[in-house]
Design a protein around this motif. Structure first.
Motif: not given
Length: 277
Positions: A10-20, A38-45, A64-73
């Motif tokens: 299990y791991f935390h994955v943070h998704m940060i987007s300026d859209s949906t 592998v089981r992601p614990i999803e956090h969507l912003f 909640f430390p983990g991987i950060v993925m983002f789409t920010l312009v």
């Protein structure tokens, strides 16, 4: 990151987007699917477009430390996020950057840098909404005007006709689905249609019986019926396959296919079908 016996990692994955955030979610899940157990614990912003909104997301990331993925312009928000992740020792990935850089180089055109650009209410958007409405109105043999369909799905009960139709409708494909019911005739117009692609969906009798039994359990129905009788279901499947072969309608075995895989196959068939007209 934590491991729990044989259940998985299990791991935390943070998704940060300026859209949906839909793009991020799809990319993340497609990537995780390539790793076993592998089981992601999803956090969507979603709709993060101000420093205050980013600050709230960073507070959660730190907790909640983990991987950060983002789409920010927005350049300032991107820099603040990357700096914060670097100070926390967490990886931060701008998932669209490599794709946009490659396309920009190839096309010789700059990236717009516009948040939610893919959500513009253009003609394609309204086409998809209309296709969704059509697919829902023509579910399970309902509705008429089959001649205006792009795709017509046929299949015995529990061969994923409805979810596949809705998925295709979301992709902008006007889709009707009609059940094959023992003793019930199909609409006569089906045998005369040229424009719509008619596709048969099949599955193994064992799989169909399993799904039907689960459905009966959910309905609190435990009586023995032909609906789950092994020989009857086998006859249904054989009849369906013969029907598809008789009229040269392509068929897809959905036994081991996800809805997305079935829809992708239908779209490929549709492209080939359109090429003939």
């Amino acid at each position: 990151m934590a491991r729990s016996g044989d259940i998985g990692i299990y791991f935390h994955v943070h998704m940060i987007s300026d859209s949906t955030g839909e793009t991020l979610m799809e990319v993340m899940r497609a990537s995780v699917a390539q790793f076993q157990n592998v089981r992601p614990i999803e956090h969507l912003f979603a709709l993060v477009r101000s420093p205050r909104q980013l600050e709230r997301a960073l507070e959660h990331i730190q907790a909640f430390p983990g991987i950060v993925m983002f789409t920010l312009v927005n350049a300032d928000l991107r820099r603040d996020l990357e700096d914060a992740c670097a100070s926390l020792g967490m990886p931060a990935l701008a998932v669209l950057d490599p794709i946009q850089a490659t396309m920009s180089s190839y096309l010789g055109a700059p990236v717009q840098g516009k948040a939610g650009a893919q959500r513009v209410l253009d003609a394609d958007y309204y086409r998809r909404i209309e296709a969704m409405n059509y697919s829902m109105a023509h579910d399970d043999g309902q509705g008429d005007d089959l001649a205006s369909a792009d795709v017509i799905l046929l299949g015995v009960s529990r061969t994923s006709k409805t979810p596949t139709s809705i998925y295709l409708g979301h992709r902008g494909v006007r889709t009707a689905n009609i059940p094959l019911v023992p003793g019930a005739p199909l609409p006569e117009i089906l045998y005369r249609l040229k424009k719509p692609l008619i596709v048969g969906l099949t599955a193994s009798p064992e799989r169909i019986i399993q799904i039907r039994r689960n459905r009966l359990l959910n309905l609190k129905e435990d009586r023995s019926t032909d609906y789950v009788d092994e020989e009857t279901v086998k006859e249904e499947v054989i009849h369906a396959k013969r029907l598809f072969a008789r009229y040269n309608w392509p068929s897809i075995d959905v036994t081991r296919r996800s809805i997305e895989e079935t829809a992708a196959k239908v779209l490929n068939l549709l492209n080939d079908h359109k090429a003939k007209f």
